[in-house]
Design a protein around this motif. Sequence first.
Motif, PDB file in Angstrom:
ATOM      1  N   GLU A 236      -0.808   5.249  -1.347  1.00 54.89           N
ATOM      2  CA  GLU A 236      -0.855   5.116   0.112  1.00 54.89           C
ATOM      3  C   GLU A 236      -1.680   6.241   0.725  1.00 54.89           C
ATOM      4  O   GLU A 236      -2.468   6.028   1.646  1.00 54.89           O
ATOM      5  CB  GLU A 236       0.561   5.123   0.685  1.00 54.89           C
ATOM      6  CG  GLU A 236       0.625   4.960   2.199  1.00 54.89           C
ATOM      7  CD  GLU A 236      -0.054   3.693   2.691  1.00 54.89           C
ATOM      8  OE1 GLU A 236      -0.716   3.744   3.752  1.00 54.89           O
ATOM      9  OE2 GLU A 236       0.061   2.654   2.013  1.00 54.89           O
ATOM     10  N   ASP A 237      -1.504   7.457   0.218  1.00 54.68           N
ATOM     11  CA  ASP A 237      -2.287   8.580   0.719  1.00 54.68           C
ATOM     12  C   ASP A 237      -3.767   8.393   0.401  1.00 54.68           C
ATOM     13  O   ASP A 237      -4.623   8.709   1.221  1.00 54.68           O
ATOM     14  CB  ASP A 237      -1.791   9.890   0.104  1.00 54.68           C
ATOM     15  CG  ASP A 237      -2.480  11.105   0.714  1.00 54.68           C
ATOM     16  OD1 ASP A 237      -2.292  11.338   1.921  1.00 54.68           O
ATOM     17  OD2 ASP A 237      -3.227  11.789  -0.012  1.00 54.68           O
ATOM     18  N   ALA A 238      -4.062   7.880  -0.780  1.00 55.33           N
ATOM     19  CA  ALA A 238      -5.462   7.626  -1.140  1.00 55.33           C
ATOM     20  C   ALA A 238      -6.089   6.627  -0.181  1.00 55.33           C
ATOM     21  O   ALA A 238      -7.223   6.814   0.274  1.00 55.33           O
ATOM     22  CB  ALA A 238      -5.550   7.104  -2.576  1.00 55.33           C
ATOM     23  N   ARG A 239      -5.363   5.549   0.139  1.00 51.90           N
ATOM     24  CA  ARG A 239      -5.886   4.556   1.092  1.00 51.90           C
ATOM     25  C   ARG A 239      -6.082   5.177   2.466  1.00 51.90           C
ATOM     26  O   ARG A 239      -7.091   4.935   3.146  1.00 51.90           O
ATOM     27  CB  ARG A 239      -4.937   3.355   1.171  1.00 51.90           C
ATOM     28  CG  ARG A 239      -5.008   2.434  -0.039  1.00 51.90           C
ATOM     29  CD  ARG A 239      -4.214   1.160   0.206  1.00 51.90           C
ATOM     30  NE  ARG A 239      -2.780   1.419   0.153  1.00 51.90           N
ATOM     31  CZ  ARG A 239      -2.037   1.318  -0.943  1.00 51.90           C
ATOM     32  NH1 ARG A 239      -2.592   0.979  -2.093  1.00 51.90           N
ATOM     33  NH2 ARG A 239      -0.742   1.559  -0.913  1.00 51.90           N
ATOM     34  N   ARG A 240      -5.116   5.997   2.882  1.00 52.72           N
ATOM     35  CA  ARG A 240      -5.219   6.644   4.201  1.00 52.72           C
ATOM     36  C   ARG A 240      -6.453   7.534   4.269  1.00 52.72           C
ATOM     37  O   ARG A 240      -7.201   7.495   5.253  1.00 52.72           O
ATOM     38  CB  ARG A 240      -3.961   7.469   4.468  1.00 52.72           C
ATOM     39  CG  ARG A 240      -3.990   8.233   5.793  1.00 52.72           C
ATOM     40  CD  ARG A 240      -2.797   9.167   5.918  1.00 52.72           C
ATOM     41  NE  ARG A 240      -2.804  10.219   4.920  1.00 52.72           N
ATOM     42  CZ  ARG A 240      -3.548  11.323   4.997  1.00 52.72           C
ATOM     43  NH1 ARG A 240      -4.388  11.487   6.021  1.00 52.72           N
ATOM     44  NH2 ARG A 240      -3.459  12.244   4.070  1.00 52.72           N
ATOM     45  N   ARG A 241      -6.670   8.298   3.222  1.00 49.61           N
ATOM     46  CA  ARG A 241      -7.823   9.201   3.212  1.00 49.61           C
ATOM     47  C   ARG A 241      -9.136   8.414   3.214  1.00 49.61           C
ATOM     48  O   ARG A 241     -10.081   8.774   3.919  1.00 49.61           O
ATOM     49  CB  ARG A 241      -7.751  10.124   1.990  1.00 49.61           C
ATOM     50  CG  ARG A 241      -6.655  11.162   2.074  1.00 49.61           C
ATOM     51  CD  ARG A 241      -6.579  12.013   0.813  1.00 49.61           C
ATOM     52  NE  ARG A 241      -5.488  12.970   0.898  1.00 49.61           N
ATOM     53  CZ  ARG A 241      -5.555  14.148   1.510  1.00 49.61           C
ATOM     54  NH1 ARG A 241      -6.699  14.523   2.078  1.00 49.61           N
ATOM     55  NH2 ARG A 241      -4.521  14.962   1.544  1.00 49.61           N
TER      56      ARG A 241
END
Length: 420
Positions: A236-241
Motif C-alpha cells: 500500500e505504501d509503495a502504491r501511495r508513493r
Amino acid sequence: MTVGATTGTTVGDRAVIALLALSGRTLPLLREWVGGDPGCGLARGLLTLATGDRMDDSVLKEQLSLAHRDARTAGEREASLVYGVFLHTHRQYRLTADHLVTHFERWPADELAGLMIGAFSACEDAAYRALGDTLVERQAALAGPGNWPWTGWLASARAEQGRVREAHQLAERALDLYPRSGVAVHALAHAEHELGTGPASTAFLDRWLTADPGAVQVRHLSWHAALQSIACGDFEDARRRADAALPRQDVGMRAATNWRLLLVGQAPAGRSDPEHVRELLTAPGGTAEVFHTFNLALALAVEAATDDLEHLARRAAADPRPDYRDVLAPVVRALAALTAGRPRAAADELEALGEKAERIGGVRVEREIVQDTLARALMDAGEHARAAELLHHRTSTRRHHAYEDRLLTARTPAAAAGPG
C-alpha cells in the motif's frame, strides 16, 4: 574550478555546486548566472546541459553555438567542456565518451566534465562501460577522498559493479562531506536496495527530499523508496508513493513499479494509458534505445496487452541491432507468454538468455526485474526449487526480502493465469 569546498562566493560558484549536487536550486542559479554574465559561454553551456532535453533542435543549436563561441574566448578548457555538452545533448554518447577521455588527460578530475560521465553507460556497450568505470576510478583517486563530487561518482560506479558495501561507504563519505549531494544519495539508494535496508532507507530518503522537494531526482528517489516498501511487503505504501511522485506520463518507473506488484499478486498503482504507450512506440525515435523500449514493453505487460507484446517482439526480432534481436525480442516474448498464462514458455525464453539479459540496458536495480519475471515464471511452471536457487543470493543477503518471499510463493491456478 574545484569544488572541494561546499560554499561559493559568486553566483557562478553557487550554480556549479547546485548543478553538481542536482539541487532544486540549479536552474534558478544557472539562469541568474547567464542573465548576469550573458557572454559567459560556460554558464550558457551548463544551462543548456541542464535543459537541453526540453529544447527543439533549432534552439539547442543556437544556444550551443553562442556558448561555444564565447567559451573559446575564455580558454581551451571552457571550449572543451561546451563541445562535450554539444555532443552529450545531441545524444552522441560514444563521441562524448571519446571526448571526455581526451579532456581528462588535459584537465584531470575536472568536476564539470564529470557531469557527463553517464555517456559511457549510455553507449550501451560493455567496453565503454568498463572504460567509464576505469576513468571514474582514476579521476576520483586524483581528486582525493575529500572531493565529494568524485567520491559520489565512484560510489555510483561501485554500486553498479555490485561492490555494494564499498558503494555504501563511499556514498556515506560523500554525504558527510556535502549532505546535499544528489549523486551520493542516489548511489546510497542503489546500495541500500541491494542490501534490503527497507524502512531505514525510505525514512532517510523522505528526510533528504523534504529538505529539497525540488531536487532534480525527486521522482527517481521516490521510486527507490517505493521499491524499498515493496521489499518490505508494504504494498500500500509503495502504491501511495508511486501515485504521489510519478506522473502517468512517467511510463518507465511507473511500469517497473506496477509489474513488480503484479508479479506478487498485488494490485498496481495508477496505470499508464495503453494508447499513450502505443503512441510512444510508434513515434520517431520510439525504439531508439533498447532500455526505453523495454520499459514500454513492461507497461504493456502491466495491461496484459499480449497482442501488442507479440507484435513488439516480432518487430524487435527483425531489428538488425543485436541487442534488440537477441535480447529484447526474447524478453518481450517472455512477457507476452506470461501475460497469456504460458509460464513455461516465458521461463524458457528467459533462461536461454543467461547473462545476455544484462544487455537490456539500464542499471542493476532496473535490470533485476527480468530476474523477477523469470522467478515468477518458474514458480508458475512448478519449478519451485529452481526459482529458489535463482533468488538465493537475494533472500540470503537482503535484510528485508518479503517481495522475494512472495515471488517464491506458489499461486492458485486462477492467479497464475498471468499478471494483470
